[in-house]
Design a protein around this motif. Structure first.
Motif, PDB file in Angstrom:
ATOM      1  N   GLU A  28       0.869  -1.280   0.066  1.00 44.08           N
ATOM      2  CA  GLU A  28       0.068   0.053   0.122  1.00 44.08           C
ATOM      3  C   GLU A  28       0.844   1.265  -0.044  1.00 44.08           C
ATOM      4  OE1 GLU A  28      -3.893  -1.232   2.592  1.00 44.08           O
ATOM      5  OE2 GLU A  28      -2.039  -0.790   3.471  1.00 44.08           O
ATOM      6  N   ALA A  32       0.963   4.216  -2.520  1.00 45.33           N
ATOM      7  CA  ALA A  32       0.707   5.585  -2.169  1.00 45.33           C
ATOM      8  C   ALA A  32       1.557   6.477  -2.513  1.00 45.33           C
ATOM      9  CB  ALA A  32      -0.004   5.406  -0.718  1.00 45.33           C
ATOM     10  N   TYR A  35       2.209   7.251  -6.083  1.00 40.04           N
ATOM     11  CA  TYR A  35       1.267   8.179  -6.551  1.00 40.04           C
ATOM     12  C   TYR A  35       1.367   9.615  -6.185  1.00 40.04           C
ATOM     13  CZ  TYR A  35      -3.272  10.079  -7.533  1.00 40.04           C
ATOM     14  OH  TYR A  35      -4.328  10.865  -7.928  1.00 40.04           O
ATOM     15  N   SER A 244      -2.933   8.761   3.921  1.00 39.30           N
ATOM     16  CA  SER A 244      -4.014   8.262   3.209  1.00 39.30           C
ATOM     17  C   SER A 244      -3.345   7.153   2.161  1.00 39.30           C
ATOM     18  CB  SER A 244      -4.908   9.178   2.253  1.00 39.30           C
ATOM     19  OG  SER A 244      -5.834   8.423   1.720  1.00 39.30           O
ATOM     20  N   VAL A 245      -4.033   6.049   1.905  1.00 37.02           N
ATOM     21  CA  VAL A 245      -3.461   5.062   0.876  1.00 37.02           C
ATOM     22  C   VAL A 245      -4.333   5.224  -0.371  1.00 37.02           C
ATOM     23  CG1 VAL A 245      -2.214   3.677   2.396  1.00 37.02           C
ATOM     24  CG2 VAL A 245      -4.697   3.311   2.106  1.00 37.02           C
ATOM     25  N   HIS A 246      -5.439   6.121  -0.366  1.00 40.71           N
ATOM     26  CA  HIS A 246      -6.319   6.426  -1.342  1.00 40.71           C
ATOM     27  C   HIS A 246      -5.940   7.456  -2.226  1.00 40.71           C
ATOM     28  CE1 HIS A 246      -8.633   3.858   1.719  1.00 40.71           C
ATOM     29  NE2 HIS A 246      -8.844   3.301   0.499  1.00 40.71           N
ATOM     30  N   GLU A 247      -5.840   7.288  -3.706  1.00 39.98           N
ATOM     31  CA  GLU A 247      -5.593   8.038  -4.569  1.00 39.98           C
ATOM     32  C   GLU A 247      -6.378   9.448  -4.426  1.00 39.98           C
ATOM     33  OE1 GLU A 247      -5.148   6.440  -8.417  1.00 39.98           O
ATOM     34  OE2 GLU A 247      -3.290   5.023  -7.881  1.00 39.98           O
ATOM     35  N   GLU A 248      -7.789   9.279  -4.387  1.00 42.06           N
ATOM     36  CA  GLU A 248      -8.563  10.690  -4.600  1.00 42.06           C
ATOM     37  C   GLU A 248      -8.090  11.351  -3.204  1.00 42.06           C
ATOM     38  OE1 GLU A 248     -11.596  13.176  -3.680  1.00 42.06           O
ATOM     39  OE2 GLU A 248     -11.475  11.131  -2.568  1.00 42.06           O
ATOM     40  N   ARG A 249      -7.989  10.837  -2.220  1.00 38.34           N
ATOM     41  CA  ARG A 249      -7.590  11.522  -0.995  1.00 38.34           C
ATOM     42  C   ARG A 249      -6.359  12.047  -0.773  1.00 38.34           C
ATOM     43  NH1 ARG A 249     -10.226   7.329   3.528  1.00 38.34           N
ATOM     44  NH2 ARG A 249     -12.483   7.584   3.256  1.00 38.34           N
TER      45      ARG A 249
END
Ligand code: A2P
Length: 291
Positions: A28, A32, A35, A244-249
């Motif tokens: 992850e 992350a 990215y 965060s590990v979420h691209e959008e966030r």
């Protein structure tokens, strides 16, 4: 817009906003961080030996399109490795995992209760800084009385004190003390922590991202609660490392340079100060300590 930078007492600069990776696996973390650097424009990554994901950070640094020297990398010495020789060895192990020959910032993760050992650890960090393998050294979770120990010792002062800090716990005393001594304060759990935070005896899980005051301010600016909280840190002169590990966030959390909190927003956020932590008080934390 690029992230503002703050000059540390070491003479180097730190981007005021970075990516935190606590509680992310190596895979992850690798995704992350890559990215964040390549797509979202981050130039500051904050990891720690205890997070178990330095290798993931290292893999992302090696494959990112940006040269290593353009990314500010922080890692931290875990409690079990406190002591002079232990710290030197732990630093080498971290460099190996990160696949780099220097870090921009090396931090003691917790002060622990054994003052003698803590001072020997700081001796090791001073040596590492002098060797150039850490561009700056600092501490985490130090209360003013811990910082005073290093001031009384003489020699190098920490460039940074990274502490739990968010509108529920604005840490005014630490900020004032650090400011007087030229130490930059960094905020951990800047959004109020992860969903499984609340790990100290008197702590509580994250409520800030759904807090009605934060949400109302976010609505006024057509921004998200996380963006409001990140602005709060930036406008308070703090270094902020939302995880965060979420691209959008990850993208959202750095998209904070096109609006400002006004006096009304800041006064409303000031009412959230109730002193409640998500983590442990440093004077009660001795996890993993050698003795
Ligand atoms: P995730 O990694 O699943 O995105 P901290 O205060 O320690 O930085 O914690 C941030 C927590 O909030 C993490 O659990 C993270 O989860 C989540 N998070 C990070 N950015 C956002 C965002 N923009 N909106 C909502 N939740 C977020």
């Amino acid at each position: 817009m690029t992230t503002p930078e703050i000059t540390l007492n070491s003479g180097t600069t730190i981007p005021q906003l970075g990516l935190g990776v606590w509680q992310a696996t190596n895979d992850e973390t690798e995704r992350a961080v890559r990215y964040a650097i390549d797509e979202a424009g981050y130039r500051h990554i904050d990891t720690a030996a205890a997070y178990g994901n330095e290798e993931g950070v290292g893999r992302a640094l090696a494959s990112a399109s940006v040269p290593r020297e353009d990314v500010f990398v922080t890692t931290k010495l875990w409690n079990a490795d406190q002591g002079y020789e232990q710290a030197l060895q732990a630093f080498d192990a971290s460099m190996k995992k990160l696949g780099t020959d220097y870090v921009d910032l090396y931090l003691i993760h917790w002060p622990l209760q054994n003052r003698e050992r803590l001072l020997r650890t700081w001796d090791a960090l001073e040596k590492i800084a002098e060797s150039g393998r850490a561009k700056a050294v600092g501490v985490c979770n130090f209360e003013p009385h811990h910082l005073q120990l290093l001031i009384d010792r003489g020699g190098m002062l920490p460039a940074v004190d990274q502490v739990e800090l968010h509108p529920h716990l604005p840490q005014n005393e630490i900020r004032e003390f650090a400011n007087e001594h030229g130490i930059v304060v960094e905020s951990w759990s800047p959004l109020g922590g992860t969903s499984n935070s609340g790990w100290g005896p008197n702590s509580k899980p994250n409520t800030l991202l759904v807090d009605p005051i934060v949400t109302r301010i976010a609505d006024r600016h057509s921004k998200s609660p996380a963006q409001v909280l990140i602005r709060w840190h930036l406008q308070n002169g703090l270094v902020v490392i939302p995880k965060s590990v979420h691209e959008e966030r990850i993208s959202q959390n750095i998209d904070v340079f096109d609006f400002e909190l006004d006096d009304l927003d800041l006064s409303e956020l000031a009412t959230l100060d109730d002193g409640v932590r998500v983590g442990m008080h440093p004077d009660e934390m001795n996890m993993g300590a050698p003795d």
